[in-house]
Write an enzyme that holds these catalytic residues in place. Structure first.
Site, PDB file in Angstrom:
ATOM      1  N   GLU A   1       0.794  -1.230   0.000  1.00 60.43           N
ATOM      2  CA  GLU A   1       0.000   0.000   0.000  1.00 60.43           C
ATOM      3  C   GLU A   1       0.829   1.284   0.000  1.00 60.43           C
ATOM      4  OE1 GLU A   1       0.401  -2.271   2.401  1.00 60.43           O
ATOM      5  OE2 GLU A   1       0.363  -1.390   4.401  1.00 60.43           O
TER       6      GLU A   1
ATOM      7  N   HIS B   1      -8.071  -4.314  -1.041  1.00 61.80           N
ATOM      8  CA  HIS B   1      -7.302  -4.375   0.206  1.00 61.80           C
ATOM      9  C   HIS B   1      -6.328  -3.194   0.297  1.00 61.80           C
ATOM     10  CE1 HIS B   1      -5.184  -6.502   3.532  1.00 61.80           C
ATOM     11  NE2 HIS B   1      -4.135  -5.882   3.023  1.00 61.80           N
ATOM     12  N   GLU B   2      -5.546  -2.997  -0.752  1.00 62.24           N
ATOM     13  CA  GLU B   2      -4.536  -1.926  -0.699  1.00 62.24           C
ATOM     14  C   GLU B   2      -5.201  -0.548  -0.624  1.00 62.24           C
ATOM     15  OE1 GLU B   2      -1.921  -3.195   0.123  1.00 62.24           O
ATOM     16  OE2 GLU B   2      -2.201  -5.201  -0.712  1.00 62.24           O
TER      17      GLU B   2
ATOM     18  N   HIS C   1      -6.147   0.272   2.884  1.00 62.64           N
ATOM     19  CA  HIS C   1      -5.030   0.741   3.716  1.00 62.64           C
ATOM     20  C   HIS C   1      -4.906   2.271   3.698  1.00 62.64           C
ATOM     21  CE1 HIS C   1      -2.918  -2.661   5.399  1.00 62.64           C
ATOM     22  NE2 HIS C   1      -2.750  -3.265   4.235  1.00 62.64           N
TER      23      HIS C   1
ATOM     24  N   GLU D   1      -3.376  -4.779   9.477  1.00 64.44           N
ATOM     25  CA  GLU D   1      -3.838  -5.798   8.529  1.00 64.44           C
ATOM     26  C   GLU D   1      -5.200  -6.399   8.858  1.00 64.44           C
ATOM     27  OE1 GLU D   1      -2.588  -5.919   5.742  1.00 64.44           O
ATOM     28  OE2 GLU D   1      -0.619  -5.003   6.042  1.00 64.44           O
TER      29      GLU D   1
ATOM     30  N   ASP E   1       9.436  -9.570   9.541  1.00 62.49           N
ATOM     31  CA  ASP E   1       9.084 -10.375   8.365  1.00 62.49           C
ATOM     32  C   ASP E   1       9.139 -11.872   8.673  1.00 62.49           C
ATOM     33  OD1 ASP E   1       8.749  -8.101   6.916  1.00 62.49           O
ATOM     34  OD2 ASP E   1      10.550  -8.340   5.676  1.00 62.49           O
TER      35      ASP E   1
ATOM     36  N   TYR F   1      -3.966 -11.097   9.977  1.00 63.84           N
ATOM     37  CA  TYR F   1      -5.060 -10.757   9.067  1.00 63.84           C
ATOM     38  C   TYR F   1      -6.365 -11.412   9.518  1.00 63.84           C
ATOM     39  CZ  TYR F   1      -1.480  -9.307   5.642  1.00 63.84           C
ATOM     40  OH  TYR F   1      -0.440  -8.686   5.000  1.00 63.84           O
TER      41      TYR F   1
HETATM   42  N1  BES Z   1       1.152  -4.391   3.715  1.00 55.62           N
HETATM   43  C1  BES Z   1       0.903  -5.683   3.165  1.00 55.62           C
HETATM   44  C2  BES Z   1       2.135  -6.328   2.592  1.00 55.62           C
HETATM   45  C3  BES Z   1       3.280  -6.494   3.568  1.00 55.62           C
HETATM   46  C4  BES Z   1       3.069  -6.929   4.858  1.00 55.62           C
HETATM   47  C5  BES Z   1       4.557  -6.230   3.160  1.00 55.62           C
HETATM   48  C6  BES Z   1       4.146  -7.063   5.732  1.00 55.62           C
HETATM   49  C7  BES Z   1       5.624  -6.379   4.044  1.00 55.62           C
HETATM   50  C8  BES Z   1       5.419  -6.794   5.332  1.00 55.62           C
HETATM   51  C9  BES Z   1      -0.176  -5.637   2.082  1.00 55.62           C
HETATM   52  O1  BES Z   1      -1.170  -4.699   2.316  1.00 55.62           O
HETATM   53  C10 BES Z   1      -0.880  -6.960   2.044  1.00 55.62           C
HETATM   54  O2  BES Z   1      -1.436  -7.336   3.032  1.00 55.62           O
HETATM   55  N2  BES Z   1      -0.864  -7.634   0.910  1.00 55.62           N
HETATM   56  C11 BES Z   1      -1.563  -8.890   0.734  1.00 55.62           C
HETATM   57  C12 BES Z   1      -2.891  -8.638   0.076  1.00 55.62           C
HETATM   58  C13 BES Z   1      -3.952  -9.627   0.419  1.00 55.62           C
HETATM   59  C14 BES Z   1      -4.201  -9.708   1.899  1.00 55.62           C
HETATM   60  C15 BES Z   1      -5.245  -9.259  -0.295  1.00 55.62           C
HETATM   61  C16 BES Z   1      -0.690  -9.779  -0.122  1.00 55.62           C
HETATM   62  O3  BES Z   1       0.340  -9.316  -0.622  1.00 55.62           O
HETATM   63  O4  BES Z   1      -0.999 -10.954  -0.279  1.00 55.62           O
HETATM   64 ZN    ZN Z   2      -2.427  -5.296   3.920  1.00 58.05          ZN
END
Ligand code: BES
Ligand code: ZN
Length: 646
Positions: free
Chosen positions: A304, A328-329, A332, A351, A408, A416
Site C-alpha cells: 500500500e 485491500h490496498e 489501507h 492488517e 518479516d 489478518y
Molecule cells: N502491507 C501488506 C504487505 C506487507 C506486509 C509487506 C508485511 C511487508 C510486510 C499488504 O497490504 C498486504 O497485506 N498484501 C496482501 C494482500 C492480500 C491480503 C489481499 C498480499 O500481498 O498478499
Molecule cells: Zn495489507
C-alpha cells in the site's frame, strides 16, 4: 573523514532497542523526524543509489546528546548540520556494530550533537532554543541493502532496460538511507529523483514537476508527500515505465506495453475508493491513486505505498478475478496509512482492520454470501497457519514479541484473519451500523497518528456507551475479553460461524468426485463458471480432506476441471500445493515452471514447504539454482525454511 577522538562519542557502550518499538534503535522519544527531503540518483551499472537525505528533527528532550538513526547496509559519506544560512557544519558520528542483533536490526548511526559545540557554540545553543535541528546525510547504497532489488533487462517484460524497486515494510527503509525506521514516527516528504533517459524513476507521492537535464541525458522528477507517513511507506521504482489513466484520480504505471492491460484489470479501483469513503464517512485524502505493476519478483500481492500501490503482475489474470487485492490496498489508505500501527507488535491493527474493510467492499460489490465465503476460506488459512507454527507459538498471538528479530520472519495470515475475526466479533456485539460509526470515529480521531489496539478499544467503549442505553452497553462491554483475544496464542477464544450458500455447491461437487458419480461435462461447466473464491473453497476442501483422495482421483479432477491451464494464479498455486501434498512427482515440472515465474511469498512459501516434505534434495538443488530470481526478502525467508531442515 577523520575525527579526533574525544570523550563524548565513544560512550555508547550498550545501545539498546527502543522500548516502545523493539525493532528500532532510534531515540524517537527524544527527537523526531518531521520533514524528510530525499535527493536520489540511480546508477544501474553499479547497482547503486547515491544521494542525500536532509531531515528536520524536532527536539523533545532538552538535554539531547545524540541522534540515533537506523541503518542497515548503506555507506555513509558525510553527516552535516544545516543552519538557517544553509551552511553545512560537519558532525561527528559513529556506526554502531557491537549489537548482537545487527543481522536483523542493522547497525545504527549515532550522530553526536555536542560536536557542534566544538565547531560553533552559538549554533549549538540555537538548535536547543528553536528545538529544531536539520541534518543532511550523504549516502550510497551497497549490495547489502535488502530493501532494494535490481533486475537485469532479461528479467523484465520487454528485456530492453534494467529495473529497480524498493520494499520498505517492515524494517527495510533503513536499507535505503538512515532514518528513524519506526511506524511510531510520521513525517512529510519531498523527493527528487534522477535517472538516465528514457527511464522513469518514481517516488510514492504526488508528482510536482519533471524535466530533462539534457547535457547529462538525465530525467529529473520531483515529488511531495504532504500527509505525514511512517518510514515503511517510502517507495521508489525505476525502469521503462508508462502510464495509463483509469479514472479521474486513478491510473496505472507498468512496464512499457503492459499498462493498458493493467488499466482494464483494475478498472474497479475508483469504485472501491467510493465504497470505502462511504463506509468510513471519510474522504480519500491522498488525492491520487495509482497502481504500479512490477516484474514477477515482487514478493507480495500488493503493498500500500501511498499514491502508488505496488502489485505483483500475477494480478493480471485477464478476468479481473484478483482485484480484491486492490480493494485491500485501497483500504489501507485509511487503516494503515492514515491510522498506523505504532509498532510491529500491533501489525494486526493495520492488517486485520484492512482485511475487515476489504471484505466490506467485497460484500458491497459481490454480496453477503461471497464475503462470508471469503471469511470461510480465510479461516481455513488461519487454521493451517496456527497448526504450522504450533498453538503455543508467539507468532500465533495478535501481539507477538518481535524483540531481536526481523518482523518479516513472523509474517503470516494470522494477524489478518484472527484480527479480522476479532473485529467481526466486536461488530456482532453492537450491530453493523454502530460498528460502522465506531470505525469512522476511529479514523477521524487517529488520522496522521500511530496507534496500538488499546486506542481502538477506547473509541469502541466510548461509542458503545454513547450510542446504546447504559445497561445494554455495560452488558456488552463486560463480556468482551480484549486481553484474551489480543494476547493469547493459538486459536481465537471464540469460534466464529461463517455461512455462505456457496459451500453447498462446493460440497456437492466434492461428494460427486468422491463417489465417482460426476458427469465430467457438467462438472467442468460448473467449475469454470464459479467465482474464484468458490474455486478456492473447493480446492481448500480437497486439501483439508486429502487422505480421502487417492493420487489417481486427484489426477482425474485435474483433467476434468482443466486445473493447470485455465485459471488464475491463486487457483494454480493451491492446486500445486495439493499435488505436492499427494506426492505426485509427475506434476513437478509444472511446479518448477511456476516457481521460476512467480516471486510472491504467498505462493513460494507453501510450494517450497510442500516440495521440501516430498523431496528435500531436489527442492534444495532447484532453489540454489533459481534463488537469484527472487527478491532478497523472499530469498532470505525461503533460505530460512531450508536451513531449519538441517
Ligand atoms: N502491507 C501488506 C504487505 C506487507 C506486509 C509487506 C508485511 C511487508 C510486510 C499488504 O497490504 C498486504 O497485506 N498484501 C496482501 C494482500 C492480500 C491480503 C489481499 C498480499 O500481498 O498478499
Ligand atoms: Zn495489507
Amino acid at each position: 573523514i577523520c575525527f579526533k577522538m574525544s570523550h563524548f562519542y565513544i560512550k555508547m557502550a550498550h545501545l539498546k532497542a527502543n522500548k516502545q518499538d523493539v525493532n528500532t534503535y532510534s531515540n524517537f522519544d527524544e527527537v523526531t523526524q518531521k520533514f524528510v527531503e530525499l535527493d536520489v540518483s540511480i546508477d544501474f551499472d553499479k547497482k547503486e543509489l547515491t544521494g542525500t537525505v536532509k531531515t528536520e528533527f524536532e527536539i523533545i528532550n532538552p538535554s539531547l546528546q545524540e541522534i540515533i538513526l537506523d541503518l542497515h547496509g548503506p555507506e555513509i559519506i558525510s553527516v552535516n548540520l544545516v543552519n538557517e544560512e544553509l551552511d553545512e557544519i560537519p558532525l561527528k558520528y559513529e556506526i554502531y556494530t557491537k549489537n548482537k542483533d545487527k543481522e536483523a536490526l542493522g547497525t545504527p548511526l549515532i550522530i553526536y550533537l555536542e560536536s557542534i559545540k566544538e565547531e560553533n557554540a552559538s549554533e549549538y545553543d540555537k538548535i536547543f532554543e528553536d528545538k529544531l535541528v536539520t541534518i543532511i546525510i550523504s549516502f550510497k547504497t551497497t549490495e547489502k541493502c535488502n530493501g532494494i532489488q535490481y533486475l537485469t533487462k532479461e528479467q523484465t517484460y520487454n528485456k530492453k532496460y534494467p529495473f529497480m524497486f524498493t520494499q520498505c515494510e517492515a524494517i527495510q527503509c533503513r536499507t535505503l538511507f538512515p532514518c528513524q525506521d519506526t511506524p511510531s514516527v510520521k513525517a512529510k516528504y519531498k523527493a527528487k529523483t534522477s535517472v538516465d533517459m528514457p527511464l522513469t524513476f518514481l517516488f510514492g507521492g504526488i508528482m510536482k514537476s519533471h524535466y530533462y537535464d539534457s547535457p547529462n541525458k538525465r530525467k529529473i522528477m520531483c515529488f511531495e508527500q504532504n500527509i505525514p507517513i511512517p518510514s515503511y511507506l517510502v517507495a521508489f521504482v525505476a525502469g521503462e515505465l508508462e502510464y495509463t489513466k483509469i479514472s479521474k484520480r486513478c491510473g496505472v504505471w507498468a512496464e512499457a506495453g503492459l499498462s493498458a492491460k493493467a488499466a482494464w484489470e483494475f478498472v474497479d479501483a475508483e469504485k472501491y475508493i467510493e465504497i470505502a469513503e462511504n463506509y468510513l464517512n471519510h474522504p480519500y485524502e491522498w488525492k491520487v491513486y495509482n497502481i504500479l505493476v512490477l516484474p514477477f519478483s515482487f514478493p507480495f500481492g500488493g503493498m500500500e505505498n501511498p499514491n502508488l500501490t505496488f502489485v505483483t503482475p500475477a494480478l493480471l489474470a485477464g478476468d479481473r478475478s484478483m482485484s480484491n487485492v486492490i480493494g485491500h490496498e485501497i483500504s489501507h489508505s485509511w487503516t494503515g496509512n492514515l491510522v498506523t500501527n505504532r509498532n510491529w507488535a500491533n501489525f494486526w491493527v493495520n492488517e486485520g482492520f484492512t482485511k475487515f474493510m476489504e471484505r466490506k467492499l467485497d460484500k458491497n460489490l459481490l454480496g453477503e454470501d461471497m464475503a462470508q465465503l471469503e471469511s470461510i476460506v480465510g479461516n481455513n488459512s488461519l487454521i493451517s497457519a496456527i497448526k504450522m507454527y504450533g498453538e503455543d507459538s508467539n507468532f500465533t498471538c495478535l501481539s507477538p514479541d518481535f524483540s531481536g528479530v526481523d518482523p518479516d520472519d513472523g509474517f503470516s495470515t494470522i494477524p489478518y484473519e484472527k484480527g479480522y475475526q476479532f473485529l467481526v466479533f466486536l461488530e456482532e456485539k453492537v450491530g453493523e451500523e454502530i460498528f460502522r460509526e465506531i470505525m469512522s470515529k476511529y479514523i477521524d480521531t487517529f488520522k496522521y497518528k500511530s496507534v496500538d489496539w488499546t486506542d481502538f478499544k477506547n473509541v469502541y467503549e466510548e461509542c458503545v456507551l454513547e450510542k446504546m442505553n447504559r445497561r445494554n452497553a455495560r452488558k456488552i462491554l463486560n463480556v468482551i475479553d480484549w486481553n484474551k483475544w489480543v494476547t493469547e496464542t493459538g486459536f481465537p477464544s471464540y469460534k466464529m460461524e461463517f455461512k455462505s450458500k456457496y459451500t453447498k455447491e462446493v460440497d456437492d461437487l466434492i461428494d460427486q468426485f468422491l463417489k465417482g458419480e460426476e458427469n465430467p461435462e457438467s462438472a467442468l461447466e460448473l467449475f469454470k463458471n464459479w467465482h474464484t473464491n468458490v474455486k478456492l473453497a473447493f480446492l481448500d476442501e480437497i486439501k483439508k480432506n486429502i487422505d480421502k483422495f487417492d493420487g489417481s482421483l486427484i489426477l482425474k479432477i485435474k483433467e476434468e476441471l482443466n486445473l493447470v491451464e485455465a485459471y488464475n494464479d491463486d487457483v494454480k498455486a493451491i492446486w500445486y500445493e495439493i499435488t505436492l501434498d499427494k506426492g505426485l512427482s509427475d506434476e513437478i515440472e509444472n511446479v518448477k515452471n511456476f516457481l521460476q515465474t512467480h516471486g510472491r511469498l504467498k505462493y513460494l512459501k507453501p510450494l517450497y514447504f510442500g516440495w521440501i516434505q516430498l523431496d528435500l534434495n531436489n527442492a534444495g538443488k532447484f532453489f540454489e539454482e533459481n534463488k537469484y530470481l527472487y527478491h532478497p526478502i523472499a530469498r532470505r525467508l525461503i533460505q530460512n525454511k531450508f536451513d531449519s531442515q538441517k
